[in-house]
Design a protein around this motif. Structure first.
Motif, short mmCIF file in Angstrom:
data_model
loop_
_atom_site.label_atom_id
_atom_site.label_comp_id
_atom_site.label_asym_id
_atom_site.label_seq_id
_atom_site.Cartn_x
_atom_site.Cartn_y
_atom_site.Cartn_z
N SER A 93 41.11 -23.33 27.34
CA SER A 93 41.76 -22.93 26.10
C SER A 93 42.59 -21.70 26.40
O SER A 93 42.76 -21.32 27.55
N ARG A 94 43.07 -21.04 25.38
CA ARG A 94 43.85 -19.81 25.55
C ARG A 94 42.97 -18.63 25.93
O ARG A 94 43.47 -17.55 26.23
N HIS A 95 41.62 -18.80 25.89
CA HIS A 95 40.73 -17.69 26.21
C HIS A 95 39.59 -18.04 27.17
O HIS A 95 38.83 -17.16 27.54
N HIS A 96 39.44 -19.29 27.58
CA HIS A 96 38.33 -19.60 28.48
C HIS A 96 38.62 -20.84 29.32
O HIS A 96 39.50 -21.63 29.00
N VAL A 97 37.84 -20.96 30.40
CA VAL A 97 37.74 -22.22 31.13
C VAL A 97 36.25 -22.54 31.24
O VAL A 97 35.41 -21.64 31.28
N ARG A 98 35.94 -23.83 31.24
CA ARG A 98 34.55 -24.29 31.36
C ARG A 98 34.44 -25.12 32.62
O ARG A 98 35.27 -25.99 32.87
N GLY A 99 33.40 -24.82 33.42
CA GLY A 99 33.24 -25.57 34.66
C GLY A 99 31.81 -25.65 35.13
O GLY A 99 30.94 -24.88 34.72
N ARG A 100 31.59 -26.61 36.04
CA ARG A 100 30.30 -26.81 36.68
C ARG A 100 30.43 -26.39 38.14
O ARG A 100 31.37 -26.81 38.82
N ILE A 101 29.49 -25.60 38.60
CA ILE A 101 29.50 -25.17 40.00
C ILE A 101 29.11 -26.36 40.87
O ILE A 101 28.10 -27.02 40.61
N ARG A 102 29.90 -26.63 41.88
CA ARG A 102 29.56 -27.70 42.83
C ARG A 102 28.25 -27.34 43.53
O ARG A 102 28.09 -26.24 44.04
N GLY A 103 27.32 -28.27 43.54
CA GLY A 103 26.03 -28.05 44.18
C GLY A 103 25.05 -27.26 43.34
O GLY A 103 24.03 -26.79 43.85
N GLU A 104 25.33 -27.09 42.06
CA GLU A 104 24.47 -26.31 41.17
C GLU A 104 23.06 -26.91 41.14
O GLU A 104 22.89 -28.11 41.00
N THR A 105 22.06 -26.05 41.30
CA THR A 105 20.66 -26.51 41.26
C THR A 105 19.94 -26.04 40.01
O THR A 105 18.89 -26.58 39.68
N ARG A 106 20.49 -25.05 39.30
CA ARG A 106 19.85 -24.59 38.06
C ARG A 106 20.05 -25.63 36.97
O ARG A 106 21.12 -26.25 36.88
N LEU A 107 19.02 -25.80 36.16
CA LEU A 107 19.07 -26.80 35.10
C LEU A 107 18.84 -26.14 33.74
O LEU A 107 18.15 -25.14 33.63
N THR A 108 19.41 -26.75 32.71
CA THR A 108 19.17 -26.31 31.34
C THR A 108 17.77 -26.78 30.93
O THR A 108 17.13 -27.55 31.66
N ALA A 109 17.33 -26.35 29.77
CA ALA A 109 16.04 -26.81 29.25
C ALA A 109 16.03 -28.32 29.08
O ALA A 109 14.98 -28.95 29.16
N GLY A 110 17.20 -28.93 28.89
CA GLY A 110 17.31 -30.38 28.75
C GLY A 110 17.39 -31.12 30.07
O GLY A 110 17.56 -32.33 30.10
N GLY A 111 17.32 -30.37 31.20
CA GLY A 111 17.34 -31.01 32.51
C GLY A 111 18.72 -31.27 33.08
O GLY A 111 18.85 -31.92 34.12
N GLU A 112 19.77 -30.77 32.46
CA GLU A 112 21.14 -30.94 32.94
C GLU A 112 21.56 -29.74 33.78
O GLU A 112 21.12 -28.62 33.52
N PRO A 113 22.45 -29.94 34.76
CA PRO A 113 22.98 -28.78 35.49
C PRO A 113 23.69 -27.84 34.52
O PRO A 113 24.35 -28.29 33.58
N VAL A 114 23.55 -26.53 34.74
CA VAL A 114 24.17 -25.57 33.83
C VAL A 114 25.69 -25.65 33.91
O VAL A 114 26.25 -26.02 34.93
N VAL A 115 26.33 -25.31 32.82
CA VAL A 115 27.78 -25.29 32.70
C VAL A 115 28.17 -23.87 32.32
O VAL A 115 27.53 -23.25 31.47
N TRP A 116 29.23 -23.35 32.94
CA TRP A 116 29.64 -21.96 32.73
C TRP A 116 31.00 -21.88 32.07
O TRP A 116 31.91 -22.64 32.38
N ASP A 117 31.14 -20.90 31.17
CA ASP A 117 32.42 -20.56 30.56
C ASP A 117 32.83 -19.19 31.06
O ASP A 117 32.07 -18.23 30.94
N LEU A 118 34.02 -19.08 31.63
CA LEU A 118 34.63 -17.79 31.93
C LEU A 118 35.46 -17.47 30.70
O LEU A 118 36.40 -18.19 30.38
N VAL A 119 35.08 -16.39 29.99
CA VAL A 119 35.69 -16.05 28.70
C VAL A 119 36.45 -14.73 28.85
O VAL A 119 35.85 -13.69 29.13
N LEU A 120 37.77 -14.78 28.67
CA LEU A 120 38.57 -13.56 28.72
C LEU A 120 38.24 -12.68 27.51
O LEU A 120 38.15 -13.16 26.38
N THR A 121 38.06 -11.38 27.76
CA THR A 121 37.86 -10.42 26.68
C THR A 121 39.06 -9.47 26.56
O THR A 121 39.15 -8.72 25.60
N SER A 122 39.95 -9.51 27.53
CA SER A 122 41.22 -8.79 27.54
C SER A 122 42.02 -9.38 28.71
O SER A 122 41.49 -10.20 29.45
#
Length: 172
Positions: free
Chosen positions: A109-138
């Protein structure tokens, strides 16, 4: 007689609770919809969000800010891959050392990107690999937010390194 007094007293307390409680609940609801704590910076329509996110960065509270272990963010030409390169290696939760993290991007979007780290081993409580948002604050700062965190949950601030910030045209 006491039943009548008790009934009247209960009605009084109910009415007071309604008079005070309903406006309070409405205010909390409006505040939740407004989300003043959800902060982000939208780049201008003429500005490329990937260009703003590219560059050299470091954690704002890092010892030796931008001297010891800054990282560089770059994007593939097709904008489907974000690469973060660190000067010094870091160790992940599995004990593996890394200097590069690659994120397969899912949205932007105009303020963030969302992505999955290749080879991610951490899982959410639902058992899915975590997804990260890089969110611009300035134009010169961002924070991370995991997609499964509460909407107010962000990492500490990451700031653009001074030499890189000098080359940006926007101010904080």
């Amino acid at each position: 007689m006491t039943d009548t007094v008790d009934t009247e007293r209960r009605r009084f307390y109910r009415d007071v609770a309604l008079l005070l409680g309903l406006p309070f609940l409405a205010a909390v609801g409006l505040l939740a919809l407004w989300r003043p704590w959800q902060f982000h910076y939208d780049v201008g329509a003429e500005t490329d969000v990937y260009a703003v996110m590219s560059g050299e960065w470091d954690w704002a509270a890092a010892e030796g800010f931008c001297e010891k272990n800054p990282h560089t963010i770059s994007f593939s030409p097709d904008r489907r891959l974000m690469t973060i390169r660190h000067v010094e290696p870091w160790t992940d939760s599995a004990g593996t050392a890394h200097r590069i993290a690659e994120y397969d991007l899912e949205e932007a979007s105009r303020h963030h990107v969302r992505g999955r780290i290749r080879g991610e081993t951490r899982l959410t409580a639902g058992g899915e690999p975590v997804v990260w948002d890089l969110v611009l604050t300035s134009p010169n700062s961002y924070r991370w937010q995991r997609a499964d965190w509460a909407f107010w949950g962000y990492t500490p601030e990451v700031r653009r390194c001074p030499a890189d910030a000098d080359s940006t045209t926007s101010q904080d």
